[in-house]
Design a protein around this motif. Structure first.
Motif: not given
Length: 484
Positions: A45-47, A78-83, A367-375, A381-389
């Motif tokens: 879900t997170f990815f 930051t605001a998007t990830a926090l909420v 809890l996993v998805t929310g935790g990843l948004f917390g990370l 910079p690391l967690l947003t390297i997954v391209p839409l493709q």
């Protein structure tokens, strides 16, 4: 997902009833899931929705308010990830459904391009808070649940099918497999294959490989199929980007970042004015703007909650979502949180279906998805390297799985079949869950009335359909009222 496939998943090494406290609280064993499935589902879900960390700042950051002010991109991330982090966890713990929450697409466009040009950013975010509070009030009075209960079961199933096609279409568009024909082409054809009527470029090839890999893994019933495909396709994309000359991957380039950790900037949190918008544009205009937000949020969330819950096999014999009162209240509170955090109105995400496709059945996945948004607050910079493709193939696969609900619709009864068809078709064709639901509701009550069976329609459905008529006719209504 086919019922036999769900049964296979649930019978596979599920923990015995009466396990540890976490198991009992989230009812993981009771719902035929395992901790492994919930964790895989949370990651999937997170990815599939991590793009919002890029897209929401782009949409909000590209607009200016009435006074020419723009929002800072770093603060928006930051605001998007926090909420998303906080409200996804709250939904998991309080609602116990695998429904992740983040800034709503479409809703953020309304805020950026309809509200902000008329007032300041704090005023616009204040109207978002008002919208969320109003939705919470509807939940507390029982009206929101009553409306959901008034919807015929087969229309709910049609909503799920429509959402499946909608998210598949999102996947095709995001990956560049389908694109809008430029207006300059002077053609009546709205979309086309690839960028110019044919498939070109490495990014589209990565998407095609990802789709084939995903469906192959699903056909082989490989555990973690969707997540494996996302990770593997991302690796392929990184390699291709390193060796090939690629002009653009779109929003996210699959390139290892120069740094892994970034300091979050909470500068936008709390910057809202609850009633500033009313003073700035007038009471009537502000009410109409809030009305537009409420309708979009209300029914987008309703469609998502029903669709994802149906796909997870969690609807009861009456087609109702377990603990729907808490779930709806939390979704309303998410809108409030989005306004308070200046991240736009937040809501349940249809991409949660990707986690359901991985076997998630409880709020533990959140809890996993929310935790990843917390990370993501620190590791953006690391967690947003997954391209839409690489993420989009998951949406195609989930769209296919959700299509299976179409078999439950009685296509021989026009008063059901036509509204169901319009619900299913209008969602992808208008790029809006709300528009699809509205088309289905209005056509349903009209056909019931034409057939002399108007009394069979719950009065709430009549009322909601009337509101949708106003929603679809909002432009002439505003002109008649002199607010445009």
């Amino acid at each position: 997902m086919a019922q036999t496939q769900k049964a296979d998943q649930r019978s596979d090494a599920a923990p015995p009833p009466g396990g540890n406290g976490v198991d009992r609280y989230f009812r993981i064993s009771e719902r035929g899931s395992t901790f492994g499935r919930e964790i895989r589902g949370g990651f999937a879900t997170f990815f599939t929705m991590a793009y919002i960390l890029v897209l929401n700042p782009i949409i909000l950051g590209s607009a200016k308010d009435k006074f020419g002010h723009s929002l800072d991109t770093g603060q928006l991330v930051t605001a998007t990830a926090l909420v998303a982090c906080v409200m996804t966890v709250v939904m998991g713990v309080g609602g116990n459904l695998p429904l992740a929450i983040a800034a709503g697409l479409g809703l953020n466009a309304v805020v950026a391009f309809q509200l902000a040009p008329l007032m300041s950013w704090p005023d616009a975010m204040g109207l978002v808070v008002v919208e969320g509070l109003l939705i919470c009030l509807l939940v507390l009075t029982g009206l929101r649940k009553a409306i959901m209960d008034a919807i015929p079961q087969q229309l709910k199933q049609a909503i799920g099918v429509g959402i499946g096609l909608f998210i598949a279409f999102i996947g095709f568009v995001d990956a560049g497999f389908v694109s809008r024909v430029p207006d300059a082409a002077h053609t009546t054809v709205p979309v086309q294959l690839g960028a110019d009527g044919r498939l070109t470029g490495w990014p589209v090839l990565v998407f095609c490989l990802g789709v084939l890999l995903t469906v192959a893994l699903l056909a082989r019933k490989v555990k973690g199929a969707i997540l494996i495909s996302i990770v593997a396709t991302t690796v392929v994309a990184i390699v291709i980007d390193a060796v090939a000359d690629i002009k653009s991957w779109g929003l996210t380039t699959p390139k290892l970042p120069d740094r892994i950790v970034a300091t979050p900037d909470f500068g936008l949190v709390g910057h809202f004015s609850l009633f500033g918008g009313f003073a700035e544009v007038g009471f009537l205009t502000a009410v109409l703007l809030v009305f537009t937000l409420v309708l979009s949020d209300f029914f987008d969330a309703m469609g998502t909650i029903v669709g994802v819950s149906a796909e997870a096999g969690l609807l009861d014999e009456r087609g109702q979502v377990p603990g729907i009162g808490r779930v709806l209240f939390i979704d309303g509170a998410a809108a409030v949180a989005g306004g308070v955090g200046s991240a736009s109105s937040s809501t349940a995400y249809i991409e949660s279906a990707a986690g359901v496709g991985e076997g998630a059945r409880t709020g533990f996945a959140n809890l996993v998805t929310g935790g990843l948004f917390g990370l993501a607050l620190f590791l953006t910079p690391l967690l947003t390297i997954v391209p839409l493709q690489a993420a989009a193939p998951a949406l195609i696969a989930v769209g296919f799985l959700m299509m299976s609900h179409v078999k439950h619709i009685d296509w021989d009864r026009y008063e059901i079949a036509v509204p169901a068809f319009l619900t299913i078709a209008v969602m992808p064709f208008t790029y809006s869950i709300t528009d699809g639901i509205g088309a289905g509701f209005v056509s349903y009550v009209v056909l019931k009335a034409v057939l002399g069976r108007a009394r069979e329609v719950n009065w709430l459905l009549w009322a909601v359909s009337a509101l949708f008529v106003v929603y679809f006719a909002i432009d002439p209504v505003e002109q008649l009222l002199g607010v445009k």
